[in-house]
Design an enzyme around this catalytic site. Structure first.
Site: not given
Ligand SMILES: *Cc1c(COP(=O)(O)O)cnc(C)c1O
Length: 406
Positions: A143, A230, A259
């Site tokens: 993702f 990532d 995040k």
């Protein structure tokens, strides 16, 4: 009264109709305030947050040091354009790069945008080497975000369906499969980079074998590719190290963060090292909000608190305990496939879809998540106290046990 005599409505007038585009399947709860790992809904009921807004609020909610930094910055200077030098942004880049053994940083506003920056950087890198159709290797189950390029990079058809045509220049291989990357290397001369998560988050807390990241590092070195990680979910102490790659020692050329970097303030970063750190030039990339004084100040406060409170070490220690606790109570149950985790990124994989557990946990006043349909995922804040961790383990174990016995 308006000038024509008709009764005027206040600007903030609520019709109580829902005008939001229905992009989310939302749970029937509204939180009004938070403190540490706790949230309170509009009725005043208290919930234990074992999800942290999906790995965002690593310092818990309303951390006083972050709140104070934000208030002070809001009273001083919220925003100036990147047309000017921004001291706080430079300080944040300096601190982050030093901590991550990187050389330069570009600031964006989300994980997807941080990955967009990495993808653009890899393409520029390719073009500078005379590769006209630069191709990036990505993996199944990954993702990377919801923009067009990042949803193309994402290894989940449900994220892509309906948004075709997708973006060119990506090749997909199974996750944790070095041989598949090697095979591509043999037949595709246009590869410029490999983009993977050190641990797949949305893909179900999938931890690759220990030789995976070092193997990618070796391949990238041999071929002149960029190793791009990532770390949007794994970064910032989540896994018990500052960054997920540190468990393997395989340092990437490019890594992305978002995040938890702002503990709830929207910020993303693309960091680069060595030659990759010199690819972007004036005009290559930009963001109006990226790294403005407010978000940079928030991220600096986050880094300071993480250091001062020893939260990375805490994530490692507490993660071990929670993993042990879950295994003790659940490992022998029929229906439990695997219990895995690193630091405070924990997953309990069941042999059947178990999304219903999210609602049951909510009824039990606990926030958890189920990803990849069958994996109960816990991403508690790093400030969680020992007895709160115990409560999470007890509640999750009870819910899973009851569910499997139905
Ligand atoms: C959440 C996430 C993203 C996307 O971040 P957004 O801020 O939602 O754009 C990208 N990559 C990973 C690994 C993530 O977990």
């Amino acid at each position: 009264m308006a000038t024509d005599g008709s009764p005027s409505l206040p600007f903030l007038f609520y019709t109580m109709h829902n005008h939001l585009m229905p992009t989310y399947a939302r749970l029937p709860v509204r939180f009004e305030r938070g403190r540490g790992p706790w949230l309170w809904d509009e009725r005043g009921d208290r919930y234990l947050d074992a999800l942290s807004g999906i790995a965002v609020c690593n310092l818990g909610h309303a951390h006083p040091a972050v709140a104070e930094a934000l208030c002070e910055q809001a009273r001083t200077l919220l925003h100036v354009s990147n047309l000017y030098r921004i001291t706080l942004q430079e300080q944040l880049a300096d601190t982050l790069c030093t901590r991550a053994s990187m050389d330069t940083a570009f600031f964006a506003n989300s994980g997807a945008e941080a990955n967009e920056a990495a993808i653009k950087l890899a393409r520029l890198w390719g073009h500078r080497r005379g590769i006209e159709q630069p191709t990036i290797i990505v993996t199944d189950g990954s993702f990377h975000g919801r923009t067009l390029a990042t949803l193309t990079a994402t290894g989940n058809r449900r994220v892509q369906a309906g948004f075709e045509p997708l973006v060119h220049g990506f090749l997909r291989v199974p996750y944790d499969d070095l041989a598949a990357i090697e095979a591509i290397a043999e037949r595709t001369p246009d590869v410029v980079a490999v983009l993977v998560e050190p641990i797949q988050g949305e893909g179900g807390v999938r931890i690759p074998s220990p030789d995976y990241l070092p193997g990618i590092r070796r391949l990238c070195d041999d071929r002149g590719w960029l190793m791009m990680l990532d770390e949007v979910q794994t970064g910032m102490g989540r896994t018990g190290r500052w960054f997920g790659w540190e468990h393997s020692g395989a340092i990437p050329d490019v890594m992305t963060l978002a995040k938890a970097l702002g503990n709830g303030v929207p910020i993303g970063a693309c960091l680069a090292r060595g030659e990759a750190a010199t690819i972007f030039r004036p005009g290559s990339h930009a963001s109006t909000f990226g790294g403005n004084p407010l978000v940079a100040r928030a991220a600096l406060a986050v880094l300071e608190v993480m250091h001062a409170e020893g939260l990375v070490e805490r994530a490692a220690r507490l993660g071990e305990r929670m993993l042990g606790g879950l295994r003790e109570r659940l490992a022998d149950l029929p229906g439990v496939v695997e219990i895995r985790g690193r630091g405070l990124m924990l997953g309990v994989e069941l042999d059947r879809p178990c999304t219903v557990l999210v609602e049951r946990a909510l009824e039990a006043r606990l926030l958890i998540n189920v990803t990849a349909e069958r994996v109960v995922r816990l991403l508690p804040p790093l400030i969680l106290a020992d007895d709160e961790a115990e409560l999470v383990i007890e509640t999750v174990s009870r819910l899973v046990t009851d569910f499997l016995q139905e």
